[in-house]
Write an enzyme that holds these catalytic residues in place. Structure first.
Site, PDB file in Angstrom:
ATOM      1  CG  HIS A   1      37.144  16.835   8.282  1.00  0.00           C
ATOM      2  ND1 HIS A   1      38.146  17.233   7.438  1.00  0.00           N
ATOM      3  CD2 HIS A   1      36.544  17.984   8.703  1.00  0.00           C
ATOM      4  CE1 HIS A   1      38.164  18.546   7.347  1.00  0.00           C
ATOM      5  NE2 HIS A   1      37.194  19.021   8.104  1.00  0.00           N
TER       6      HIS A   1
ATOM      7  CG  PHE B   1      42.891  29.555  12.609  1.00  0.00           C
ATOM      8  CD1 PHE B   1      43.932  28.663  12.783  1.00  0.00           C
ATOM      9  CD2 PHE B   1      43.062  30.863  13.049  1.00  0.00           C
ATOM     10  CE1 PHE B   1      45.115  29.048  13.389  1.00  0.00           C
ATOM     11  CE2 PHE B   1      44.238  31.266  13.670  1.00  0.00           C
ATOM     12  CZ  PHE B   1      45.270  30.351  13.834  1.00  0.00           C
ATOM     13  CB  SER B   2      39.503  25.161   8.504  1.00  0.00           C
ATOM     14  OG  SER B   2      40.302  24.112   9.022  1.00  0.00           O
TER      15      SER B   2
ATOM     16  CG  PHE C   1      31.284  20.803  -2.049  1.00  0.00           C
ATOM     17  CD1 PHE C   1      29.947  20.786  -1.719  1.00  0.00           C
ATOM     18  CD2 PHE C   1      31.756  21.841  -2.841  1.00  0.00           C
ATOM     19  CE1 PHE C   1      29.083  21.777  -2.184  1.00  0.00           C
ATOM     20  CE2 PHE C   1      30.899  22.837  -3.312  1.00  0.00           C
ATOM     21  CZ  PHE C   1      29.566  22.796  -2.981  1.00  0.00           C
TER      22      PHE C   1
ATOM     23  CB  VAL D   1      24.591   8.598  12.940  1.00  0.00           C
ATOM     24  CG1 VAL D   1      23.761   9.012  11.724  1.00  0.00           C
ATOM     25  CG2 VAL D   1      25.599   7.521  12.566  1.00  0.00           C
TER      26      VAL D   1
ATOM     27  CG  LEU E   1      55.220  24.696  11.890  1.00  0.00           C
ATOM     28  CD1 LEU E   1      56.500  24.137  12.492  1.00  0.00           C
ATOM     29  CD2 LEU E   1      54.703  23.781  10.782  1.00  0.00           C
TER      30      LEU E   1
ATOM     31  N   GLY F   1      49.482  23.173  11.407  1.00  0.00           N
ATOM     32  CA  GLY F   1      50.190  22.305  10.479  1.00  0.00           C
ATOM     33  C   GLY F   1      51.291  21.512  11.158  1.00  0.00           C
TER      34      GLY F   1
ATOM     35  CE1 TYR G   1      37.214  27.943   7.252  1.00  0.00           C
ATOM     36  CE2 TYR G   1      35.187  26.696   6.922  1.00  0.00           C
ATOM     37  CZ  TYR G   1      36.482  26.990   6.556  1.00  0.00           C
ATOM     38  OH  TYR G   1      37.056  26.365   5.470  1.00  0.00           O
TER      39      TYR G   1
END
Length: 322
Positions: free
Chosen positions: A185, A74-75, A167, A203, A35, A38, A139
């Site tokens: 993201h 971890f990402s 992807f 952008v 956690l 998560g 990463y």
């Protein structure tokens, strides 16, 4: 035939959706998650839950399990640059401990959550598994190191393993959706703007050699992704490490995604043009031909508006629930 599976990182975005798909297919699921990134409420009803680290998997893993699906990593790319030791310790060290535990318990099938970040800045727009791997962040390097470990484990000890290189995963499935902190993201960031939680979207670069000057990326619905994991369990072969890209095979530009979010949400979504980010390739799209051939997998939710609509429904429900 039903099976018994350990899902590490099953309280995270992709892991929770995969756990739910496994349960819906009639399997027994145990989620192992510390956690740290998560959410307990993301663990689907019907799954057994263990709050613990993947490094300690040997405490719970035994020969009654048919396979492990491994998402406990971890990402965050930026964080990995600032704190590489965190990524080596968890992503690489944690997986090494998991492989040791699997070998000791006699659990000989693994599906690993890998990433397109293993390719780095690709020379070709349509990536295949034969393209060179040259990750540009700790990463991506940690994920590639794990892929190399799995290859050795399969050759030396007969592990049946499949690595799935994602992807851009997006969308939501039931009560499971993206909840990263911090969020990085594009689609959930855009939805934060639509919800009034963020003033605008940045952008990064509008002078790329693409039709509208912005980067083009391959977006895949998280439910399609989850289905590939179940197919991978059936395709895993003793002594082989199979690596498959997962994507739709077509790309959408940043501006196309922004416009789709505007249409789906009915909100204006202001944008601010900023400079290019180092390491951002102009086009990054997957060839999923191997996944189609070896896994029998074909994505069925390739419509960008549908992906955004599912994510929007989840985001609004999360906000309403507080």
């Amino acid at each position: 035939m039903s099976g018994k599976y350990l899902v590490t990182g099953g309280a995270g975005y992709v892991g929770s959706v995969v756990a739910r798909h496994l349960l819906e297919a009639g399997h027994t699921v145990t989620v192992l998650d510390d956690l740290s990134t998560g959410f307990r409420e993301a663990v689907p009803a019907g799954a057994y839950f263990i709050e613990g680290r993947v490094q300690d998997a040997a405490r719970w893993l035994d020969g009654s399990y048919d396979a492990v699906l491994h998402f406990a990593a971890f990402s965050q790319v930026g964080e990995s640059v600032a704190r590489p030791e965190k990524y080596w310790s968890n992503n690489v060290g944690g997986t090494m401990a998991l492989l040791d535990a699997m070998r000791t318990a006699g659990v000989r099938t693994l599906v690993f959550s890998s990433t397109a970040a293993t390719y780095g800045e690709p020379a070709s727009a349509l990536l295949t598994e034969a393209d060179p791997t040259a990750p540009t962040s700790p990463y991506g390097t940690s994920k590639l190191a794990v892929d190399h470990m799995i290859t050795g484990e399969a050759a030396a000890h007969g592990l049946a393993a499949v690595s799935l290189r994602y992807f851009n995963v997006a969308g939501a499935y039931g009560s499971c959706g993206e909840r990263h902190d911090p969020e990085s993201h594009l689609i959930p960031l855009l939805l934060q703007v639509a919800l009034g939680e963020r003033e605008s979207i940045s952008v990064f670069g509008d002078d790329y050699p693409t039709p509208d000057g912005t980067c083009v990326r391959d977006y895949i619905h998280v439910a399609d992704l989850a289905e590939a994991h179940l197919l991978a369990l059936d395709a895993a072969t003793a002594g082989e490490h199979l690596i498959c890209n997962l994507g739709n095979g077509n790309g959408f530009s940043v501006r196309e995604v922004i416009e789709t979010v505007r249409k789906v949400t009915g909100h204006p979504v202001p944008e601010v043009t900023a400079g290019r980010r180092p390491g951002d390739p102009a086009v990054l799209v997957a060839s999923a031909a191997r996944a189609h051939e070896r896994l029998g997998w074909t994505p069925s939710r390739a419509d960008l508006a549908g992906i955004v609509a599912d994510a929007w429904e989840f985001a609004r429900r999360e906000r309403a629930d507080g």
